[in-house]
Design a protein around this motif. Structure first.
Motif, PDB file in Angstrom:
ATOM      1  N   VAL A  56       0.841  -1.207   0.000  1.00 11.32           N
ATOM      2  CA  VAL A  56       0.000   0.000   0.000  1.00 11.32           C
ATOM      3  C   VAL A  56       0.871   1.250   0.000  1.00 11.32           C
ATOM      4  O   VAL A  56       0.646   2.193  -0.765  1.00 11.32           O
ATOM      5  N   ARG A  57       1.887   1.260   0.845  1.00  9.71           N
ATOM      6  CA  ARG A  57       2.768   2.432   0.928  1.00  9.71           C
ATOM      7  C   ARG A  57       3.560   2.642  -0.353  1.00  9.71           C
ATOM      8  O   ARG A  57       3.958   3.763  -0.667  1.00  9.71           O
ATOM      9  N   ASP A  58       3.791   1.550  -1.094  1.00 13.10           N
ATOM     10  CA  ASP A  58       4.502   1.647  -2.378  1.00 13.10           C
ATOM     11  C   ASP A  58       3.562   1.967  -3.534  1.00 13.10           C
ATOM     12  O   ASP A  58       4.010   2.100  -4.677  1.00 13.10           O
ATOM     13  N   GLY A  59       2.264   2.039  -3.261  1.00 14.70           N
ATOM     14  CA  GLY A  59       1.296   2.271  -4.331  1.00 14.70           C
ATOM     15  C   GLY A  59       1.011   1.036  -5.161  1.00 14.70           C
ATOM     16  O   GLY A  59       0.377   1.128  -6.214  1.00 14.70           O
ATOM     17  N   ASN A  60       1.451  -0.129  -4.695  1.00 12.31           N
ATOM     18  CA  ASN A  60       1.257  -1.374  -5.445  1.00 12.31           C
ATOM     19  C   ASN A  60      -0.073  -1.999  -5.036  1.00 12.31           C
ATOM     20  O   ASN A  60      -0.128  -2.983  -4.299  1.00 12.31           O
ATOM     21  N   MET A  61      -1.156  -1.408  -5.516  1.00 12.39           N
ATOM     22  CA  MET A  61      -2.490  -1.843  -5.110  1.00 12.39           C
ATOM     23  C   MET A  61      -2.869  -3.205  -5.685  1.00 12.39           C
ATOM     24  O   MET A  61      -3.696  -3.917  -5.124  1.00 12.39           O
ATOM     25  N   GLU A  62      -2.255  -3.563  -6.814  1.00 11.75           N
ATOM     26  CA  GLU A  62      -2.511  -4.885  -7.382  1.00 11.75           C
ATOM     27  C   GLU A  62      -1.966  -5.973  -6.469  1.00 11.75           C
ATOM     28  O   GLU A  62      -2.625  -6.993  -6.222  1.00 11.75           O
ATOM     29  N   LEU A  63      -0.756  -5.782  -5.921  1.00  9.92           N
ATOM     30  CA  LEU A  63      -0.190  -6.757  -4.992  1.00  9.92           C
ATOM     31  C   LEU A  63      -0.994  -6.783  -3.696  1.00  9.92           C
ATOM     32  O   LEU A  63      -1.270  -7.863  -3.146  1.00  9.92           O
ATOM     33  N   ALA A  64      -1.392  -5.614  -3.199  1.00  6.98           N
ATOM     34  CA  ALA A  64      -2.218  -5.569  -1.993  1.00  6.98           C
ATOM     35  C   ALA A  64      -3.496  -6.378  -2.191  1.00  6.98           C
ATOM     36  O   ALA A  64      -3.926  -7.130  -1.305  1.00  6.98           O
ATOM     37  N   TYR A  65      -4.079  -6.260  -3.381  1.00  4.41           N
ATOM     38  CA  TYR A  65      -5.296  -7.025  -3.691  1.00  4.41           C
ATOM     39  C   TYR A  65      -5.018  -8.529  -3.684  1.00  4.41           C
ATOM     40  O   TYR A  65      -5.806  -9.323  -3.140  1.00  4.41           O
ATOM     41  N   GLU A  66      -3.911  -8.914  -4.277  1.00  7.40           N
ATOM     42  CA  GLU A  66      -3.567 -10.342  -4.328  1.00  7.40           C
ATOM     43  C   GLU A  66      -3.395 -10.924  -2.935  1.00  7.40           C
ATOM     44  O   GLU A  66      -3.756 -12.081  -2.680  1.00  7.40           O
TER      45      GLU A  66
ATOM     46  N   VAL B 262     -12.289  12.275   5.385  1.00  2.57           N
ATOM     47  CA  VAL B 262     -11.801  12.436   6.756  1.00  2.57           C
ATOM     48  C   VAL B 262     -11.759  11.035   7.350  1.00  2.57           C
ATOM     49  O   VAL B 262     -12.801  10.421   7.573  1.00  2.57           O
ATOM     50  N   TRP B 263     -10.555  10.524   7.553  1.00  7.95           N
ATOM     51  CA  TRP B 263     -10.408   9.138   7.980  1.00  7.95           C
ATOM     52  C   TRP B 263      -9.860   9.066   9.395  1.00  7.95           C
ATOM     53  O   TRP B 263      -9.324  10.029   9.931  1.00  7.95           O
ATOM     54  N   LYS B 264     -10.010   7.869   9.975  1.00  6.84           N
ATOM     55  CA  LYS B 264      -9.489   7.660  11.319  1.00  6.84           C
ATOM     56  C   LYS B 264      -7.965   7.599  11.264  1.00  6.84           C
ATOM     57  O   LYS B 264      -7.385   7.101  10.300  1.00  6.84           O
ATOM     58  N   ASN B 265      -7.338   8.105  12.311  1.00  3.74           N
ATOM     59  CA  ASN B 265      -5.876   8.043  12.394  1.00  3.74           C
ATOM     60  C   ASN B 265      -5.404   6.597  12.406  1.00  3.74           C
ATOM     61  O   ASN B 265      -6.157   5.674  12.682  1.00  3.74           O
ATOM     62  N   LYS B 266      -4.146   6.414  12.090  1.00  5.14           N
ATOM     63  CA  LYS B 266      -3.449   5.128  12.182  1.00  5.14           C
ATOM     64  C   LYS B 266      -3.774   4.177  11.042  1.00  5.14           C
ATOM     65  O   LYS B 266      -3.435   3.001  11.105  1.00  5.14           O
ATOM     66  N   LYS B 267      -4.428   4.643   9.990  1.00  4.79           N
ATOM     67  CA  LYS B 267      -4.578   3.820   8.790  1.00  4.79           C
ATOM     68  C   LYS B 267      -3.311   3.939   7.945  1.00  4.79           C
ATOM     69  O   LYS B 267      -2.656   4.993   7.911  1.00  4.79           O
ATOM     70  N   VAL B 268      -2.975   2.859   7.231  1.00  2.06           N
ATOM     71  CA  VAL B 268      -1.868   2.912   6.284  1.00  2.06           C
ATOM     72  C   VAL B 268      -2.273   3.832   5.132  1.00  2.06           C
ATOM     73  O   VAL B 268      -3.341   3.654   4.532  1.00  2.06           O
ATOM     74  N   ILE B 269      -1.438   4.817   4.839  1.00  2.65           N
ATOM     75  CA  ILE B 269      -1.747   5.793   3.793  1.00  2.65           C
ATOM     76  C   ILE B 269      -1.050   5.391   2.493  1.00  2.65           C
ATOM     77  O   ILE B 269       0.159   5.150   2.483  1.00  2.65           O
ATOM     78  N   PRO B 270      -1.786   5.301   1.398  1.00  5.08           N
ATOM     79  CA  PRO B 270      -1.151   4.971   0.119  1.00  5.08           C
ATOM     80  C   PRO B 270      -0.116   6.014  -0.286  1.00  5.08           C
ATOM     81  O   PRO B 270      -0.168   7.176   0.125  1.00  5.08           O
ATOM     82  N   LYS B 271       0.791   5.565  -1.125  1.00  3.73           N
ATOM     83  CA  LYS B 271       1.833   6.439  -1.676  1.00  3.73           C
ATOM     84  C   LYS B 271       1.215   7.683  -2.306  1.00  3.73           C
ATOM     85  O   LYS B 271       0.151   7.638  -2.905  1.00  3.73           O
ATOM     86  N   ILE B 272       1.917   8.807  -2.174  1.00  6.29           N
ATOM     87  CA  ILE B 272       1.461  10.064  -2.770  1.00  6.29           C
ATOM     88  C   ILE B 272       1.276   9.880  -4.279  1.00  6.29           C
ATOM     89  O   ILE B 272       2.134   9.318  -4.961  1.00  6.29           O
TER      90      ILE B 272
END
Length: 311
Positions: free
Chosen positions: A172-182, A212-222
């Protein structure tokens, strides 16, 4: 599904029958977790017993290692939704306090597990309930003293590597949403409410809903993503920006803003859910608003083409 919040010492007879109990933290409820829960569910069905899953209200590392900035894949609400979809009857959420963290292995088994009256306990091969050299699955039979059955679920892998929450967070942090899905078996989700922004998107012809999200969630790459966004009970194809609004020289806080295709209503305060599909580009500092508007047109065209091909 019923959610029960546990405090220590655990009260007896919280559930009116014996149970099959699955143990773990289950952040992300990923494919490895889903396999473990399916094993427990099969046992519960064979024995005509309810299936209970026990998790904690925070990761133990927040207490053991004092990691105040620990990031999560799922909020408790998101985790609970996934558990319900998997056929869990009871989600037991134990308050992981300092006192709870100081239980030794035998105390944890006697005063937590046994109080929940399990017929069978199901946990992953690497589950621990104290210092890992003692409070591990290999030693659980010794502490259990034949009071419940034990099923030790082996490691689950993807592409030769263990499926784990750390790998998903990295994706998620790398923006690799396809791998996160897998690894998750579902798209990464962020949920919250729609907050008031500066309405810069409206001025450009690309109105956005600001999460507006709850704190402590993993944030995707910019950057910019192909997403689906749910507002008012309906899913919309969308493009979502994660960034600092560098063209407009706004403060160094992260904004998550979704432009929903075919949606242009005021919805402040409503619940909003974003499913993340694909990273499409990084954040760019443009020479002006017209250059930004031109890029947003290209982004929208690219993301619409992505969903036309992949839906």
């Amino acid at each position: 599904m019923k959610i029960i919040h546990l405090t220590y010492p655990v009260k007896e007879n919280l559930i009116p029958s014996k149970i099959v109990l699955a143990l773990g933290f289950f952040d992300g409820v990923h494919l490895g977790h889903q396999h473990l829960i399916s094993v427990a569910r099969d046992v519960a069905k064979k024995k005509s017993l309810p299936l209970a899953v026990m998790t904690f209200d925070r990761h133990p590392k927040e207490v053991y290692e004092k990691k105040a900035n620990f990031a999560y894949i799922d909020s408790l609400d998101e985790k609970a939704f996934k558990m319900q979809q998997l056929g869990v009857d009871y989600l037991l959420v134990a308050a992981f306090t300092k006192k709870f963290s100081e239980l030794n292995a035998q105390e944890f088994v006697d005063n937590v597990i046994v109080k929940l009256r399990p017929d069978t306990v199901v946990a992953g091969f690497d589950y621990t309930y104290g210092p890992k050299d003692v409070a591990n699955m290999k030693n659980l039979p010794k502490f259990a003293q034949s009071r419940f059955n034990i099923i030790d679920v082996p490691k689950q892998t993807f592409d030769g590597k263990k499926i784990g929450s750390m790998e998903i967070k990295r994706a998620v942090r790398d923006g690799n949403m396809e791998l996160a899905y897998e690894l998750l078996g579902s798209h990464y989700v962020m949920s919250g409410t729609i907050g008031r922004g500066l309405r810069n998107g409206h001025k450009l012809g690309f109105p956005t809903a600001n999460l507006v999200w709850k704190n402590k969630k993993v944030i995707p790459k910019i950057g910019v993503y192909a997403t689906k966004t749910k507002i008012g009970g309906k899913w919309y194809d969308s493009m979502t920006s994660v960034g600092y609004n560098v063209t407009l020289n706004q403060s160094r806080r992260i904004y998550i803003e979704s432009n929903l295709f075919g949606f242009n209503k005021e919805a402040y305060g409503q619940k909003m859910i974003i499913k993340w599909y694909k990273y499409t580009r990084g954040e760019i500092k443009f020479s002006g608003l017209q250059a930004l508007k031109d890029q947003l047109k290209r982004d929208q065209k690219q993301i619409k083409a992505y969903f036309a091909k992949n839906d």
